[in-house]
Write a protein that holds these residues in place. Sequence first.
Motif, PDB file in Angstrom:
ATOM      1  N   ARG A 163       0.705  -1.124  -0.009  1.00 26.96           N
ATOM      2  CA  ARG A 163       0.119  -0.046  -0.052  1.00 26.96           C
ATOM      3  C   ARG A 163       0.794   1.136  -0.096  1.00 26.96           C
ATOM      4  O   ARG A 163       0.715   2.171  -0.562  1.00 26.96           O
ATOM      5  CB  ARG A 163      -0.786   0.124   1.247  1.00 26.96           C
ATOM      6  CG  ARG A 163      -2.038   1.099   1.316  1.00 26.96           C
ATOM      7  CD  ARG A 163      -2.578   1.082   2.413  1.00 26.96           C
ATOM      8  NE  ARG A 163      -3.624  -0.373   2.577  1.00 26.96           N
ATOM      9  CZ  ARG A 163      -3.961  -0.620   3.511  1.00 26.96           C
ATOM     10  NH1 ARG A 163      -4.106   0.033   4.704  1.00 26.96           N
ATOM     11  NH2 ARG A 163      -4.705  -2.066   3.419  1.00 26.96           N
ATOM     12  N   GLU A 164       1.946   1.240   0.844  1.00 28.29           N
ATOM     13  CA  GLU A 164       2.897   2.406   0.789  1.00 28.29           C
ATOM     14  C   GLU A 164       3.675   2.694  -0.340  1.00 28.29           C
ATOM     15  O   GLU A 164       3.484   3.601  -1.003  1.00 28.29           O
ATOM     16  CB  GLU A 164       3.890   2.348   2.053  1.00 28.29           C
ATOM     17  CG  GLU A 164       3.124   2.328   3.426  1.00 28.29           C
ATOM     18  CD  GLU A 164       4.282   2.100   4.353  1.00 28.29           C
ATOM     19  OE1 GLU A 164       5.334   1.862   3.880  1.00 28.29           O
ATOM     20  OE2 GLU A 164       3.951   2.051   5.436  1.00 28.29           O
ATOM     21  N   VAL A 165       4.059   1.612  -1.202  1.00 31.13           N
ATOM     22  CA  VAL A 165       4.582   1.623  -2.589  1.00 31.13           C
ATOM     23  C   VAL A 165       3.733   2.031  -3.311  1.00 31.13           C
ATOM     24  O   VAL A 165       3.973   3.071  -4.314  1.00 31.13           O
ATOM     25  CB  VAL A 165       5.404   0.222  -2.598  1.00 31.13           C
ATOM     26  CG1 VAL A 165       5.737   0.418  -4.247  1.00 31.13           C
ATOM     27  CG2 VAL A 165       6.372  -0.034  -1.786  1.00 31.13           C
ATOM     28  N   LYS A 166       2.462   1.533  -3.354  1.00 31.56           N
ATOM     29  CA  LYS A 166       1.650   2.087  -4.441  1.00 31.56           C
ATOM     30  C   LYS A 166       1.120   3.727  -4.255  1.00 31.56           C
ATOM     31  O   LYS A 166       0.876   4.196  -5.179  1.00 31.56           O
ATOM     32  CB  LYS A 166       0.050   1.249  -4.332  1.00 31.56           C
ATOM     33  CG  LYS A 166      -0.856   1.545  -5.433  1.00 31.56           C
ATOM     34  CD  LYS A 166      -1.873   0.627  -5.294  1.00 31.56           C
ATOM     35  CE  LYS A 166      -2.970   0.999  -6.393  1.00 31.56           C
ATOM     36  NZ  LYS A 166      -4.249   0.004  -6.179  1.00 31.56           N
ATOM     37  N   THR A 167       1.018   4.223  -3.132  1.00 29.75           N
ATOM     38  CA  THR A 167       0.892   5.453  -2.910  1.00 29.75           C
ATOM     39  C   THR A 167       2.127   6.400  -3.442  1.00 29.75           C
ATOM     40  O   THR A 167       1.936   7.321  -4.085  1.00 29.75           O
ATOM     41  CB  THR A 167       0.646   5.908  -1.498  1.00 29.75           C
ATOM     42  OG1 THR A 167      -0.403   4.925  -0.790  1.00 29.75           O
ATOM     43  CG2 THR A 167       0.312   7.176  -1.222  1.00 29.75           C
ATOM     44  N   GLN A 168       3.353   5.895  -3.017  1.00 26.77           N
ATOM     45  CA  GLN A 168       4.472   6.748  -3.416  1.00 26.77           C
ATOM     46  C   GLN A 168       4.557   6.770  -5.016  1.00 26.77           C
ATOM     47  O   GLN A 168       5.111   7.721  -5.514  1.00 26.77           O
ATOM     48  CB  GLN A 168       5.820   6.085  -2.987  1.00 26.77           C
ATOM     49  CG  GLN A 168       5.867   6.122  -1.323  1.00 26.77           C
ATOM     50  CD  GLN A 168       5.690   7.409  -0.958  1.00 26.77           C
ATOM     51  OE1 GLN A 168       6.434   8.385  -1.792  1.00 26.77           O
ATOM     52  NE2 GLN A 168       5.388   7.822   0.163  1.00 26.77           N
ATOM     53  N   LEU A 169       4.270   5.704  -5.641  1.00 31.95           N
ATOM     54  CA  LEU A 169       4.343   5.619  -7.210  1.00 31.95           C
ATOM     55  C   LEU A 169       3.262   5.988  -7.921  1.00 31.95           C
ATOM     56  O   LEU A 169       3.083   5.825  -9.235  1.00 31.95           O
ATOM     57  CB  LEU A 169       4.967   4.218  -7.473  1.00 31.95           C
ATOM     58  CG  LEU A 169       5.986   3.569  -7.157  1.00 31.95           C
ATOM     59  CD1 LEU A 169       6.183   2.304  -7.632  1.00 31.95           C
ATOM     60  CD2 LEU A 169       7.162   4.671  -7.585  1.00 31.95           C
TER      61      LEU A 169
END
Length: 312
Positions: A242-248
């Motif tokens: 979830r964090e990676v998807k938000t950052q990208l």
Amino acid sequence: MNDLVLPTIGITLLCCLLGVMGVHAYSSGKVQRQELLNRLSATGPIAVVGRRHRFAGLDRRLRRTRFGKKLELKLAATGLDLTPGEYFVYVLAGVAALWMAASSILTSFFGPLAGLAALWGANTFLNWQRTKRTERFINQLPELSRILANATQAGLALRTSIAMAADELEAPAGEELSLVARQLAVGESLDSALGDLAARLPSRELVVLVTTLVLSNRAGGTVVSSLRNLTETLEERKETRREVKTQLSQVTVTAYAVPGFGLGALLLLNTVMPGALDRMTAALPGQAAVIVALILYAIGFVVIRRLSRIDI
């Protein structure tokens, strides 16, 4: 003129009466059919759900081909209520519509290019639907692992635990586990049923869960403790994804915005200078320039998507 009023009213009332009688006959026949199915069923009431699929003849012929089998597997992974025949016809209709729209709005040179773009978009849509459904399933894996661990700790067999998880979880996990439970009910092995599940929704998390269940079923062992540890790991991976998807997210929007700017520039050019695209694509150098520009836009889109893809 007045002589036609009464016959017209009479015919209208007769048509309304026949329509009401037809609806009543249809509904009562449907109820009688359902009651007949319930009486003939040995396992209780049978729910008649779903819709009548179109293009049955084309669908049967398409399923016999290698392309049709792959398409059927991909459609099953997306969760769409479409048969291969319906999808094939809809894609052809979309290709024809975009071809005609591009030829009329821009020039005839862009018709085949729009058709190829429609084919690419149809395949991309299926991949996006499958990825979206797989991510939803991955988000449900911690809860699935927790349910299986609790059911196994309570003394239930793994097959019964899977059926219970299918009843408790929402789609897509509930639908996929219901399919696995039906496969097990007709005598298919646990390894094969879970392997089909992993093939429909490919992901590392699901492969780990399937491997844990298969090995525990073969060799025995402490399946409860393994599922407990797996639940914690899946929860951590869920938060990380979830964090990676938000950052990208900004990079993903950029990948789609760059080709959109190119298409917008073409439309703006044709609006400001009517006939400019006709003159540009009438000669071979202009056609080559357009094709090279489209290839560069496609390469830029692929490169941006590759750079924003991080394996977790």
